[in-house]
Design an enzyme around this catalytic site. Structure first.
Site, PDB file in Angstrom:
ATOM      1  CD  GLU A   1      -2.899  -1.321   2.287  1.00  0.00           C
ATOM      2  OE1 GLU A   1      -3.160  -0.422   3.180  1.00  0.00           O
ATOM      3  OE2 GLU A   1      -3.556  -2.554   2.589  1.00  0.00           O
TER       4      GLU A   1
ATOM      5  CD  GLU B   1      -4.571  -7.936   2.221  1.00  0.00           C
ATOM      6  OE1 GLU B   1      -5.459  -7.337   2.404  1.00  0.00           O
ATOM      7  OE2 GLU B   1      -3.531  -7.726   1.936  1.00  0.00           O
TER       8      GLU B   1
HETATM    9  O1  G3I Z   1      -4.141  -9.897  19.136  1.00  0.00           O
HETATM   10  C1  G3I Z   1      -3.425  -8.428  19.518  1.00  0.00           C
HETATM   11  C2  G3I Z   1      -3.477  -8.375  21.178  1.00  0.00           C
HETATM   12  O2  G3I Z   1      -2.823  -9.235  21.755  1.00  0.00           O
HETATM   13  C3  G3I Z   1      -3.011  -7.018  21.557  1.00  0.00           C
HETATM   14  O3  G3I Z   1      -3.160  -6.912  22.829  1.00  0.00           O
HETATM   15  C4  G3I Z   1      -3.615  -5.759  20.631  1.00  0.00           C
HETATM   16  C5  G3I Z   1      -3.135  -4.488  21.057  1.00  0.00           C
HETATM   17  O4  G3I Z   1      -2.035  -4.372  20.429  1.00  0.00           O
HETATM   18  O5  G3I Z   1      -3.213  -6.042  19.549  1.00  0.00           O
HETATM   19  C6  G3I Z   1      -3.845  -7.421  19.004  1.00  0.00           C
HETATM   20  O6  G3I Z   1      -3.464  -7.316  17.418  1.00  0.00           O
HETATM   21  C7  G3I Z   1      -4.259  -6.915  16.876  1.00  0.00           C
HETATM   22  C8  G3I Z   1      -4.479  -7.823  15.320  1.00  0.00           C
HETATM   23  O7  G3I Z   1      -5.126  -7.179  14.365  1.00  0.00           O
HETATM   24  C9  G3I Z   1      -5.175  -9.216  15.818  1.00  0.00           C
HETATM   25  O8  G3I Z   1      -6.535  -8.897  16.315  1.00  0.00           O
HETATM   26  C10 G3I Z   1      -3.954  -5.525  16.147  1.00  0.00           C
HETATM   27  O9  G3I Z   1      -3.933  -4.506  17.302  1.00  0.00           O
HETATM   28  C11 G3I Z   1      -4.841  -5.121  15.214  1.00  0.00           C
HETATM   29  O10 G3I Z   1      -4.148  -3.810  14.530  1.00  0.00           O
HETATM   30  C12 G3I Z   1      -4.514  -6.055  13.925  1.00  0.00           C
HETATM   31  O11 G3I Z   1      -5.540  -5.650  12.615  1.00  0.00           O
HETATM   32  C13 G3I Z   1      -5.356  -6.382  11.589  1.00  0.00           C
HETATM   33  C14 G3I Z   1      -4.671  -5.000  10.500  1.00  0.00           C
HETATM   34  O12 G3I Z   1      -4.380  -5.735   9.197  1.00  0.00           O
HETATM   35  C15 G3I Z   1      -3.549  -4.330  11.020  1.00  0.00           C
HETATM   36  O13 G3I Z   1      -2.216  -5.126  11.149  1.00  0.00           O
HETATM   37  C16 G3I Z   1      -6.208  -6.885  11.100  1.00  0.00           C
HETATM   38  O14 G3I Z   1      -6.432  -8.151  11.638  1.00  0.00           O
HETATM   39  C17 G3I Z   1      -6.034  -7.432   9.456  1.00  0.00           C
HETATM   40  O15 G3I Z   1      -7.264  -8.108   9.230  1.00  0.00           O
HETATM   41  C18 G3I Z   1      -5.789  -6.106   8.757  1.00  0.00           C
HETATM   42  O16 G3I Z   1      -5.354  -6.813   7.512  1.00  0.00           O
HETATM   43  C19 G3I Z   1      -4.817  -5.704   6.299  1.00  0.00           C
HETATM   44  C20 G3I Z   1      -3.727  -6.415   5.613  1.00  0.00           C
HETATM   45  O17 G3I Z   1      -2.490  -6.652   6.568  1.00  0.00           O
HETATM   46  C21 G3I Z   1      -3.466  -5.329   4.569  1.00  0.00           C
HETATM   47  N1  G3I Z   1      -4.436  -4.869   3.575  1.00  0.00           N
HETATM   48  C22 G3I Z   1      -5.668  -4.616   4.443  1.00  0.00           C
HETATM   49  C23 G3I Z   1      -6.155  -5.508   5.604  1.00  0.00           C
HETATM   50  C24 G3I Z   1      -7.381  -5.101   6.226  1.00  0.00           C
HETATM   51  O18 G3I Z   1      -7.110  -3.787   7.013  1.00  0.00           O
END
Ligand code: G3I
Length: 334
Positions: free
Chosen positions: A127, A242
């Site tokens: 991105e 995705e």
């Molecule tokens: O599980 C941890 C938890 O242990 C921790 O306490 C908490 C606070 O830091 O974080 C949790 O992790 C979260 C993770 O998802 C698992 O739920 C992250 O905060 C959160 O930011 C993360 O979000 C992911 C996001 O990307 C950012 O990495 C989403 O699951 C994921 O579906 C999303 O995927 C993105 C692709 O990488 C790129 N394209 C867009 C897509 C959707 O946004």
């Protein structure tokens, strides 16, 4: 017959899904991964903020759980993603340009080295275009761009190549699939970036098309196929990385939304799989039980079933939805 990957493999293609370690304790969900997936990608465990929460302290344990699940189940792996402005560790912001360049290089090197031989394709950069910023090169004004200048993009590909000589290296992006002005400008940005990377001699072999489709947005097969042909003409292969369908913008009865989403997926995949350079399709999860789109929705949308996005091939009770059949028949027809 058979699961989605079996149908894809019958046509020399591959099918898989993103998985987060926190869902691996659900037997019904994991049975579907084993039945349908020949490819796996970590939903967030291989991102920089998860791998190096403190400078120099690398944590591979969670990601390794996904790598061994894939190995046990003979699934290939995608690496997602070495560099993305939304998953840089916070400690980076305290470094100067030289420190940032060194931290980026050692992150890319250490990560590509760690799973050398295990990763089929790495998303090296995710991105990086944003035409709305009005820059002639369409580059998103990310923190890394401001700190390091545009050369960090080809550099990242060179470092990844040196650490893992066999992985295919990809540029991955979203919002390019639909027949609207925003997507058309983003497609132009992606082509500009790919051409710039090639001109700089960056070892980029793959375009990752995220495929986060929006029910209700127009999709034009001929203009989409023309774009894919332009990417293929650059000597790149294409991976859908995705795929899901956000139906939240289409409040309607669930059955109607499921039918509209399945129809859009079928039309998108028919046009996409017609391009010989397309190699694989990955959905961003398998079940509506766990979708990032829910994470983003406002609470009231989550409550009213009428607006739930229902983006994936299985429903929350792990029943196959029309989208599952749409993906299966797209592979059968490819
Ligand atoms: O599980 C941890 C938890 O242990 C921790 O306490 C908490 C606070 O830091 O974080 C949790 O992790 C979260 C993770 O998802 C698992 O739920 C992250 O905060 C959160 O930011 C993360 O979000 C992911 C996001 O990307 C950012 O990495 C989403 O699951 C994921 O579906 C999303 O995927 C993105 C692709 O990488 C790129 N394209 C867009 C897509 C959707 O946004």
């Amino acid at each position: 017959g058979g699961g989605l990957h079996a149908r894809a493999a019958a046509k020399g293609l591959a099918f898989g899904a993103a998985l987060a370690t926190r869902h691996m304790g659900e037997p019904d969900l994991m049975a579907a991964y084993r039945a349908d997936c020949g490819l796996l990608v970590a939903e967030y465990e291989m991102k920089w903020s998860q791998l190096e929460p403190e400078a120099g302290q690398r944590r591979f344990r969670l990601a390794d759980q996904l790598v061994s699940f894939a190995r046990r189940n003979r699934m290939a792996l995608r690496g997602h993603t070495l560099l993305w402005h939304e998953s840089e560790p916070r400690w980076l912001s305290s470094l100067d340009a030289r420190g940032t360049a060194a931290a980026m290089a050692s992150h890319v090197d250490a990560t590509a080295l760690r799973w050398r031989g295990a990763i089929g394709t790495w998303d090296v950069v995710n991105e990086a275009v944003a035409p709305e910023h009005g820059r002639p090169d369409f580059l998103r004004r990310t923190w890394l761009l401001n700190r390091l200048g545009p050369d960090y993009l080809p550099q990242a590909f060179h470092i990844a190549r040196a650490a893992d000589p066999d992985a295919r290296l990809a540029y991955n992006d979203f919002g390019i699939e639909h027949a609207n002005l925003w997507s058309r400008r983003r497609r132009l940005g992606v082509l500009n970036l790919l051409q710039a990377l090639r001109r700089a001699g960056a070892p980029v072999q793959v375009l990752g098309v995220q495929g986060h489709l929006q029910a209700g947005q127009p999709f034009e097969a001929s203009e989409w196929r023309a774009f894919l042909a332009e990417v293929a003409a650059l000597g790149l292969t294409i991976e859908i990385t995705e795929l899901d369908v956000n139906c939240a913008a289409l409040p309607a009865a669930a059955a109607r939304r499921d039918a509209l989403a399945a129809d859009l997926v079928r039309r998108f995949l028919d046009a996409t799989l017609a391009e010989p350079a397309v190699r694989s399709v990955i959905t961003w999860g398998l079940s509506d039980r766990h979708s990032w789109i829910q994470q983003g929705l406002l609470a009231e949308h989550r409550r009213s079933d009428n607006a739930r996005p229902r983006p994936l091939p299985y429903d929350e009770a792990m029943r196959r939805k029309p989208m599952w059949a749409a993906i299966a028949s797209a592979f059968d027809a490819a």
